[in-house]
Design an enzyme around this catalytic site. Sequence first.
Site, PDB file in Angstrom:
ATOM      1  N   ASP A  98      80.896 104.204  80.081  1.00 11.49           N
ATOM      2  CA  ASP A  98      82.103 103.816  81.298  1.00 11.49           C
ATOM      3  C   ASP A  98      83.281 103.515  80.363  1.00 11.49           C
ATOM      4  O   ASP A  98      83.284 102.559  79.644  1.00 11.49           O
ATOM      5  CB  ASP A  98      81.565 102.743  81.956  1.00 11.49           C
ATOM      6  CG  ASP A  98      82.397 102.499  83.429  1.00 11.49           C
ATOM      7  OD1 ASP A  98      83.550 103.060  83.729  1.00 11.49           O
ATOM      8  OD2 ASP A  98      81.626 102.024  84.376  1.00 11.49           O
ATOM      9  N   ASP A 194      87.209 104.785  84.639  1.00 10.71           N
ATOM     10  CA  ASP A 194      87.690 103.882  85.495  1.00 10.71           C
ATOM     11  C   ASP A 194      89.085 103.869  85.812  1.00 10.71           C
ATOM     12  O   ASP A 194      90.208 104.403  84.798  1.00 10.71           O
ATOM     13  CB  ASP A 194      87.375 102.524  84.731  1.00 10.71           C
ATOM     14  CG  ASP A 194      87.769 101.381  85.623  1.00 10.71           C
ATOM     15  OD1 ASP A 194      86.592 100.988  86.513  1.00 10.71           O
ATOM     16  OD2 ASP A 194      88.584 100.333  85.554  1.00 10.71           O
ATOM     17  N   GLU A 236      87.483 108.081  88.367  1.00 13.11           N
ATOM     18  CA  GLU A 236      87.239 107.068  89.551  1.00 13.11           C
ATOM     19  C   GLU A 236      89.016 107.382  90.144  1.00 13.11           C
ATOM     20  O   GLU A 236      89.834 107.083  89.623  1.00 13.11           O
ATOM     21  CB  GLU A 236      87.195 105.775  89.263  1.00 13.11           C
ATOM     22  CG  GLU A 236      87.287 105.123  90.435  1.00 13.11           C
ATOM     23  CD  GLU A 236      87.152 103.428  90.217  1.00 13.11           C
ATOM     24  OE1 GLU A 236      86.781 102.759  91.153  1.00 13.11           O
ATOM     25  OE2 GLU A 236      87.733 103.019  89.290  1.00 13.11           O
ATOM     26  N   HIS A 312      78.674  99.893  92.221  1.00  9.46           N
ATOM     27  CA  HIS A 312      78.741  98.629  92.008  1.00  9.46           C
ATOM     28  C   HIS A 312      79.975  97.937  92.657  1.00  9.46           C
ATOM     29  O   HIS A 312      80.119  96.805  92.935  1.00  9.46           O
ATOM     30  CB  HIS A 312      78.670  98.444  90.743  1.00  9.46           C
ATOM     31  CG  HIS A 312      79.991  99.152  90.028  1.00  9.46           C
ATOM     32  ND1 HIS A 312      80.439  99.954  89.764  1.00  9.46           N
ATOM     33  CD2 HIS A 312      81.093  98.223  89.443  1.00  9.46           C
ATOM     34  CE1 HIS A 312      81.384 100.266  89.453  1.00  9.46           C
ATOM     35  NE2 HIS A 312      81.826  98.984  89.170  1.00  9.46           N
ATOM     36  N   ASP A 313      80.885  98.664  93.600  1.00 10.50           N
ATOM     37  CA  ASP A 313      81.952  98.132  94.255  1.00 10.50           C
ATOM     38  C   ASP A 313      81.804  98.197  95.732  1.00 10.50           C
ATOM     39  O   ASP A 313      82.642  97.799  96.361  1.00 10.50           O
ATOM     40  CB  ASP A 313      83.291  98.949  93.640  1.00 10.50           C
ATOM     41  CG  ASP A 313      83.596  98.728  92.291  1.00 10.50           C
ATOM     42  OD1 ASP A 313      83.332  97.587  91.794  1.00 10.50           O
ATOM     43  OD2 ASP A 313      84.174  99.638  91.853  1.00 10.50           O
TER      44      ASP A 313
HETATM   45  C1  NOJ Z   1      87.119  99.954  89.105  1.00 13.16           C
HETATM   46  C2  NOJ Z   1      85.490  99.416  88.800  1.00 13.16           C
HETATM   47  O1  NOJ Z   1      84.660  99.987  89.375  1.00 13.16           O
HETATM   48  C3  NOJ Z   1      85.575  97.954  89.168  1.00 13.16           C
HETATM   49  O2  NOJ Z   1      84.314  97.242  89.014  1.00 13.16           O
HETATM   50  C4  NOJ Z   1      86.516  97.155  88.659  1.00 13.16           C
HETATM   51  O3  NOJ Z   1      86.962  95.851  89.138  1.00 13.16           O
HETATM   52  C5  NOJ Z   1      88.136  97.908  88.603  1.00 13.16           C
HETATM   53  N1  NOJ Z   1      87.992  99.384  88.348  1.00 13.16           N
HETATM   54  C6  NOJ Z   1      88.791  97.258  87.332  1.00 13.16           C
HETATM   55  O4  NOJ Z   1      88.311  97.714  86.129  1.00 13.16           O
END
Ligand code: NOJ
Length: 536
Positions: A98, A194, A236, A312-313
């Site tokens: 990541d 990210d 992302e 995970h979000d």
């Molecule tokens: C996206 C990530 O998936 C998330 O978990 C994170 O809090 C934010 N970016 C900041 O890095």
Amino acid sequence: MEKHWWHTATIYQIYPKSFMDSNGDGVGDLQGIISKLDYLEKLGITAIWLSPVYQSPMDDNGYDISDYEAIADIFGDMSDMEELIEQAHQRGIKIIMDLVVNHTSDEHAWFVEAKNNPHSEKRDFYIWRNEPNELVSTFSGSAWEFDEQSQQYYLHLFSKKQPDLNWENEVLRHKIYEMINFWVDKGIGGFRMDVIDLLGKLPDQLIKENGPKLHDYLKEMHQYTLAGKDLLTVGETWGATPEIAKRYSNPDEKELSMVFQFEHIGLQHKENRPKWEYIKELDVPALKMIFNKWQTELKLGEGWNSLFWNNHDLPRVLSIWGNTGEYREKSAKALAILLHLMRGTPYIYQGEEIGMTNYPFESLSELDDIESLNYAKEALDLGQSEAVIMDNIRMIGRDNARTPMQWNTEKNAGFSTSDETWLPVNPNFTLINVEEAVSNPNSIFYTYQKLVNLRKEKSWLIDADFELLETEDKVFAYRRYTDEESYLVVVNLSDEEQSFSIDVDYIEIIISNTDEAVIINNHCLAPWDAFCVKIR
Ligand code: NOJ
């Protein structure tokens, strides 16, 4: 079109704190992951996307990095990391790191120096202003934090312990490319990037995503790091449209392999409202339109999709769009069949392959996630009731996806021998766990295993075109076809029977979660019926 290994791959995401704890401290670690590689090999996946394991004060569970070239103590050390890469490699599995380069931790040496010495070269690695503007942080409140020492504000689009990097600074950019090459040289398979669409931000113009120089930076990054290497890179990008996705993923652009777009996930929220205002009921016609758009507009050779329900979000998909009761297994299989037979690279989030669900959080004290805790604080200050806040967090909060992996029926679901785990284990582990799934030939696990293998074996999954078929609202049916062959995928995305009739002259069942009779009768689908057949 040039073919790459990631066209036939399925990627498995691991959230390291929650996968497997090898040393009994209640937190997952690298040796824990190594101990479960045989399980992942059995599932058949080609690569692991590892959420951050770098040195970090863990304000945002590792998305706040204080040293990109060191491993966080809670996870192990660099020799464990090298062992993981090697052990995975022996099983034909690549490691995708990541890459978090929109921001660092405020404890990163660059930021410490930038703060302590406003005249240092590092000051300009970050974004400082004399006055804040109205930019807000994703984790609530202003995106600017005042630094007493230098009497200036620094930008943080996430927590105040995650200062944003200034990508306009060329020295900084090249330091990041060096760091990327450090990891490439370790033999990894690529990077998940990210919030990559924030790199070109122009804070003074209130521009966060898709700033004018974003693609220049990505091309430069490619030139200095990725060029000539067959790595998977996935960005992302919350704000991507198919047009934008092509800029990133068209091979001629020399930027990334693919992006995560979130348009379908957008159906979980009210438009232009805070993410906490969720919508539970799946708008199937809207979902069909969105997938149809992405499947048909990102043409082969012009760009590439990624396919996912979870990360995970996000909430566990079964808890928001599937069924966690009577049809848990069937709806899990239906959602998997629907997604994995589209064009793109599928991603499985840990526990999805055994049908894990959201956690029944009852109080704020059970939570860990900074986003949920900041939201709760702000909402309580505004006078909202804790009951409403908890209801929102129970459905949408990020901790739902982060509770420990459920391995068996032993203490802490076999995740850890500790008396306390960093997040609680979902009490449904006695029913939902890997040991049960692997021992039951009809389990969700084997549907995923079959889908993963199909992807490696069947070239039509890459090449075939996509056509959405007209059906009842709650039925999602599509055809994949090449000049030589044609396949039909039909899924009932509801708890009710649906009438259905498509002129099928089928040759072979490719995969199904229901009886052959459903396909032959061809007039009625039971709840969550799903199948793919080869047709004439
Ligand atoms: C996206 C990530 O998936 C998330 O978990 C994170 O809090 C934010 N970016 C900041 O890095």
